[in-house]
Design an enzyme around this catalytic site. Sequence first.
Site, PDB file in Angstrom:
ATOM      1  N   CYS A   5       0.829  -1.200   0.000  1.00 59.21           N
ATOM      2  CA  CYS A   5       0.000   0.000   0.000  1.00 59.21           C
ATOM      3  C   CYS A   5       0.868   1.257   0.000  1.00 59.21           C
ATOM      4  O   CYS A   5       0.564   2.235  -0.698  1.00 59.21           O
ATOM      5  CB  CYS A   5      -0.942  -0.002   1.198  1.00 59.21           C
ATOM      6  SG  CYS A   5      -0.121  -0.142   2.802  1.00 59.21           S
ATOM      7  N   HIS A  65       1.873   5.289   9.634  1.00 62.33           N
ATOM      8  CA  HIS A  65       0.969   4.246   9.148  1.00 62.33           C
ATOM      9  C   HIS A  65       0.007   3.786  10.239  1.00 62.33           C
ATOM     10  O   HIS A  65       0.394   3.569  11.385  1.00 62.33           O
ATOM     11  CB  HIS A  65       1.813   3.055   8.665  1.00 62.33           C
ATOM     12  CG  HIS A  65       1.085   2.122   7.749  1.00 62.33           C
ATOM     13  ND1 HIS A  65       0.045   1.332   8.164  1.00 62.33           N
ATOM     14  CD2 HIS A  65       1.280   1.841   6.435  1.00 62.33           C
ATOM     15  CE1 HIS A  65      -0.380   0.605   7.147  1.00 62.33           C
ATOM     16  NE2 HIS A  65       0.346   0.900   6.085  1.00 62.33           N
TER      17      HIS A  65
END
Length: 452
Positions: free
Chosen positions: A263, A290
């Site tokens: 991602c 994150h």
Amino acid sequence: MFRKQTNYGLWASVAINVALVGAICFALSGSTERAVAAPVSMRTRVTAPVYVPRMNMGGMRVRPKLINREMKAEATSYTVDDIRSMLGDDVANDILKKSTPEGPERDVVLYGFGRIGRLLARILTTIPTNLKLKGIVVRKPKKPDLEKRLELIKRDSVHGPFKGTISMDESDNSLVINGQKVRLIYAQQPEDVDYTEYGIKDAVVIDNTGVWRDEAGLSKHLSSKGAAQAILTAPGKGVKNIVAGVNSGVIEGSDKILSAASCTTNAVVPPLAVLHKKFGIVSGHIETVHSFTNDQNLIDNYHNADRRGRAGPLNMVISETGAGKAVAVALPELAGKLTASAIRVPTPDVSIAVMILDLEKATTTEEINAALKAEATGDLDDNLGYSDSREAVSLDFIGSTHAGEVDALATKCTGNTCIVYVWYDNENGYSNQVVRVVEKWVSEQDKAGVKF
């Protein structure tokens, strides 16, 4: 004398609903020539033939592209899921069929059914696509799990309720999602599955378990009868790592195994590609902030990795990321130029990458943003978003279909050094990128006349 008052609100409601049904019927009566095939990135919005649908995960609304015909958006702006809830699967699926790109249909199997797997199930059964979800493979449970699997698609703490329809058929252990029957298959290993027993053939297997990450491991899927190819939803070793919109051109019809990278790699590669092409990147560092993931512990407990054993929902956790090296897989010209590290934070979704870059050319904040905006509204409009809101925060990007979204007001530039912030929905944005890669792959196979 008592005078009965007219219920204007009731009559207005009746009039609006009559107009709505009329608009829907008008859309369905339109010729197939007006049905515009939308890219996989677009949201599931179908209106009267006035708009090109911006398609993606059901229920989320975005601004459609206008075709030259006068009609107010408010009069016809309904999603396919709105129509599905009012008129049923048959009408909604007929609309999707008219917007589906030409070409042969391909069966798809999800191997694993975690966060990414469930979002892929939502997307694949909502957008107009030739990819048909036919099976989901999970380990056999100790007790029946069909209803629980249904509920986990239907309800999501981050992305909200599924806007489509979903039911289960216990007679053949299947889910029916937006009218599409999807078999729930139990297996311990990829090679244990015979997909043809479930009416599945020449399938694209999307492995979202992350258990096998190299060519040898992923090849296990190819030994399954009925499986034609496999793609990994994580960085792969010794296989092509594809970031949709950037290096999709390296996909060949003969490829049997691919990776959709990570991602974070998907989030940073599009803006890096733009900046390197325009200004040249000498070196840089990427710091990702994150959201915590299933790999971390809910409360303090043992974990093989350093620090990840500490409670994810309570702590900021310094972690590692391979994004710096992974960028070079999609952009070989940046090999050895970037470092990267990560901090896991107690939010369930949406992350941000801070890119600190030394450029070959001195430039300004305005020039950096102009270059990124031009691509975000041009060739990379499916993959790269652009935000210039003064109030944007992480939750605003939940449901984003882009790989990443540039926060233009956070951009800084002094001489040859610039700092660019990129938000990304590390679940939904990435899942859309996976679908784009698979569609490109299937298209290349069709062009090459690949036979299975």
